[in-house]
Design an enzyme around this catalytic site. Structure first.
Site, PDB file in Angstrom:
ATOM      1  N   GLY A   1      -9.232 -10.598  -0.332  1.00 30.16           N
ATOM      2  CA  GLY A   1      -9.494 -10.258   1.070  1.00 30.16           C
ATOM      3  C   GLY A   1     -10.799  -9.481   1.225  1.00 30.16           C
ATOM      4  O   GLY A   1     -11.493  -9.207   0.242  1.00 30.16           O
TER       5      GLY A   1
ATOM      6  N   ASP B   1      -3.420 -12.023  -5.211  1.00 32.03           N
ATOM      7  CA  ASP B   1      -3.510 -12.373  -3.792  1.00 32.03           C
ATOM      8  C   ASP B   1      -2.726 -13.658  -3.586  1.00 32.03           C
ATOM      9  O   ASP B   1      -2.715 -14.504  -4.484  1.00 32.03           O
ATOM     10  CB  ASP B   1      -4.999 -12.601  -3.419  1.00 32.03           C
ATOM     11  N   ASN B   2      -2.075 -13.840  -2.442  1.00 34.28           N
ATOM     12  CA  ASN B   2      -1.389 -15.120  -2.203  1.00 34.28           C
ATOM     13  C   ASN B   2      -2.290 -16.099  -1.446  1.00 34.28           C
ATOM     14  O   ASN B   2      -1.900 -17.228  -1.165  1.00 34.28           O
ATOM     15  CB  ASN B   2      -0.052 -14.927  -1.456  1.00 34.28           C
TER      16      ASN B   2
ATOM     17  N   ASP C   1       2.318 -14.088  -4.852  1.00 34.11           N
ATOM     18  CA  ASP C   1       2.837 -13.600  -3.578  1.00 34.11           C
ATOM     19  C   ASP C   1       3.722 -12.399  -3.914  1.00 34.11           C
ATOM     20  O   ASP C   1       4.785 -12.563  -4.526  1.00 34.11           O
ATOM     21  CB  ASP C   1       3.641 -14.728  -2.908  1.00 34.11           C
TER      22      ASP C   1
ATOM     23  N   SER D   1      -2.282  -7.523   2.855  1.00 34.29           N
ATOM     24  CA  SER D   1      -1.658  -7.648   4.187  1.00 34.29           C
ATOM     25  C   SER D   1      -2.594  -8.406   5.114  1.00 34.29           C
ATOM     26  O   SER D   1      -3.812  -8.235   5.040  1.00 34.29           O
ATOM     27  CB  SER D   1      -1.404  -6.268   4.823  1.00 34.29           C
TER      28      SER D   1
ATOM     29  N   ASN E   1       7.989  -3.984  -4.175  1.00 33.63           N
ATOM     30  CA  ASN E   1       7.724  -4.616  -5.478  1.00 33.63           C
ATOM     31  C   ASN E   1       6.548  -3.946  -6.187  1.00 33.63           C
ATOM     32  O   ASN E   1       6.576  -3.716  -7.393  1.00 33.63           O
ATOM     33  CB  ASN E   1       7.440  -6.112  -5.295  1.00 33.63           C
TER      34      ASN E   1
ATOM     35  N   TYR F   1       2.811  -5.438  12.519  1.00 33.41           N
ATOM     36  CA  TYR F   1       1.852  -4.807  11.600  1.00 33.41           C
ATOM     37  C   TYR F   1       2.041  -3.293  11.604  1.00 33.41           C
ATOM     38  O   TYR F   1       2.187  -2.667  10.560  1.00 33.41           O
ATOM     39  CB  TYR F   1       0.432  -5.167  12.035  1.00 33.41           C
TER      40      TYR F   1
ATOM     41  N   LYS G   1       3.396  -1.073   8.447  1.00 35.42           N
ATOM     42  CA  LYS G   1       2.555  -0.055   7.813  1.00 35.42           C
ATOM     43  C   LYS G   1       3.209   1.328   7.894  1.00 35.42           C
ATOM     44  O   LYS G   1       3.072   2.138   6.976  1.00 35.42           O
ATOM     45  CB  LYS G   1       1.163  -0.038   8.460  1.00 35.42           C
TER      46      LYS G   1
ATOM     47  N   THR H   1     -12.979  -1.143   9.991  1.00 34.79           N
ATOM     48  CA  THR H   1     -14.017  -1.232   8.956  1.00 34.79           C
ATOM     49  C   THR H   1     -14.677  -2.599   9.061  1.00 34.79           C
ATOM     50  O   THR H   1     -14.011  -3.582   9.409  1.00 34.79           O
ATOM     51  CB  THR H   1     -13.368  -1.070   7.565  1.00 34.79           C
TER      52      THR H   1
END
Ligand code: UDP
Length: 312
Positions: free
Chosen positions: A12, A33-34, A58, A77, A101, A147, A151, A177
Site C-alpha cells: 500500500g 499484503d492481500n 490475507d 487496511s 492475528n 473504518y 480502527k 497523509t
C-alpha cells in the site's frame, strides 16, 4: 543489522514507504499484503533486495510467518472513503480479526508492534484541534463507521493485549497523509484533484469546500512512525501536520501548481464527512521530538512529479 520487521499492508501507500525506510536502515523486512487495495508496483524496486521478502497473505485468514520477528508495523487496511463503501466487511474484518492475528504473532515473537490508527477515531470532531484525550464523535452506522469503528476496536484490542499480556505496543493516530504511491483512483481529495488538474479537467469539490483538512507529507510521517516505534510510549499519539486548509483553498492551490486553467465544480458532500480536522501534535513534539518539516508547496511539487510520471 539482524533485526526483522514485519510490515502488513506492505504494497500500500504507507506500507511501501515503511518497507523503504526500514530497508534503508538495514533491517530485514518481510512485507505482507492481500493486494486488494495494495499494488505490487509500489514495492517492485525492492524485489531484488536480499533483505526484502514479500508474501501475498490475507491476515484475516489462518497464516504463519516462519521467521523470528522483532518489530511489527500493522498498516493493512483499506483507507479511502470509497473503499469503505465498496468493501465494508473486508474493512471491518482486517481491523478486527486481522489485527488479532497480527497481535498473536507479536506475542509469540515477543515483538514490539506499532498499529496504524487514524484521525477517523475522532469522527466529525466537536473539539478542534484534536488532542489524543478527545474521545471522538463517530456515527457507528454511517458509511464511514466500518473504518472508524474497526480502527477504534483495533486500538482497544491492542491496548488490551498490552494490559493483559504485557505486549509492547505503539499506537499512531495518523492524520491525512499524501505523497507518491497514492492510488490514482482512490477517490481521496489529493489524488483526485492532482489528476484532474493534470488532465485539465474541473476539480470536484464536495459540499461548499469550507470543510478543512491538514495534510502531512509522507516522508515526515515516516520519520514520526520511526521515532514512535523507537520510543517506549504505549498510548495513542497523533502524527500529522497541523497546517490546516479548507478544501476550496486546497483545490485552488493545486490548480495554481498545475499551471492549468481548471474550474471547480461542486458535488454533494458525502454523509458524515468531517467538517474540520487538525491534529494537536504537542505530545509528538514533547515525547518524540518530532514535527513535520515539509511545507505543503514542497510536498505537493514532489507529489505532482509522481502523478505526472504515472499518468504519461
Ligand atoms: N473531497 C472533495 N473532492 C474529492 C474528494 C474528496 O472535495 O474529489 C473532500 C471530502 O469530502 C473531504 C475532503 O475532501 O471533505 C478530504 O477527503 P479525503 O477523502 O481526501 O479524506 P478524508 O475525508 O478521509 O479526510
Amino acid at each position: 543489522m539482524d533485526k526483522t520487521v514485519l510490515v502488513s499492508g506492505a504494497a500500500g501507500f504507507l506500507g511501501s514507504h515503511l518497507c523503504d525506510l526500514f530497508i534503508s536502515k538495514n533491517y530485514k523486512v518481510i512485507g505482507i499484503d492481500n493486494l486488494v487495495t495494495g499494488d505490487l508496483k509500489n514495492i517492485s524496486h525492492l524485489k531484488k533486495n536480499i533483505n526484502f521478502k514479500f508474501e501475498k497473505i490475507d491476515i484475516t485468514t489462518d497464516f504463519e510467518i516462519n521467521e523470528k520477528i522483532d518489530f511489527i508495523l500493522h498498516f493493512a487496511s483499506p483507507a479511502s472513503p470509497i473503499d469503505y463503501l465498496k468493501i465494508p466487511l473486508e474493512t471491518m474484518r482486517v481491523g478486527s480479526l486481522g489485527t488479532e492475528n497480527i497481535l498473536k504473532i507479536a506475542l509469540e515473537n515477543n515483538a514490539t508492534i506499532l498499529i496504524a490508527s487514524t484521525s477517523e477515531v475522532y469522527g466529525d470532531p466537536l473539539e478542534h484541534p484534536q488532542k489524543e484525550s478527545y474521545y471522538g464523535n463517530v456515527n457507528p452506522i454511517g458509511p464511514r463507521g466500518v473504518y472508524d469503528e474497526a480502527k477504534r476496536f483495533q486500538e482497544a484490542l491492542t491496548t488490551a493485549y498490552h494490559t493483559f499480556h504485557g505486549l509492547d505496543i505503539r499506537i499512531a493516530r495518523i492524520f491525512n497523509t499524501y505523497g507518491p504511491r497514492m492510488r490514482v483512483n482512490d477517490g481521496r481529495a489529493l489524488p483526485s484533484f492532482i489528476c484532474q488538474a493534470l488532465k485539465n479537467e474541473s476539480l470536484t469539490v464536495f459540499g461548499d469546500g469550507n470543510q478543512s483538512r491538514s495534510f502531512c507529507y509522507v516522508d515526515d510521517l515516516m520519520e514520526g512512525v520511526y521515532k514512535l516505534l523507537k520510543s517506549n510510549y504505549s498510548k495513542p499519539i497523533n502524527l500529522g501536520n497541523p497546517d490546516e486548509i479548507t478544501i476550496n483553498d486546497f483545490a485552488n492551490e493545486i490548480i495554481h501548481l498545475s499551471k492549468n486553467d481548471c474550474k471547480i465544480i461542486y458535488n454533494p458532500l458525502p454523509i458524515n464527512d468531517p467538517l474540520k480536522r487538525k491534529p494537536d501534535i504537542s505530545k509528538a513534539i514533547q515525547i518524540l521530538d518530532w514535527k513535520p518539516l515539509t511545507s505543503r508547496k514542497e510536498g505537493l511539487e514532489k507529489t505532482f512529479k509522481y502523478f505526472k510520471s504515472i499518468l504519461k
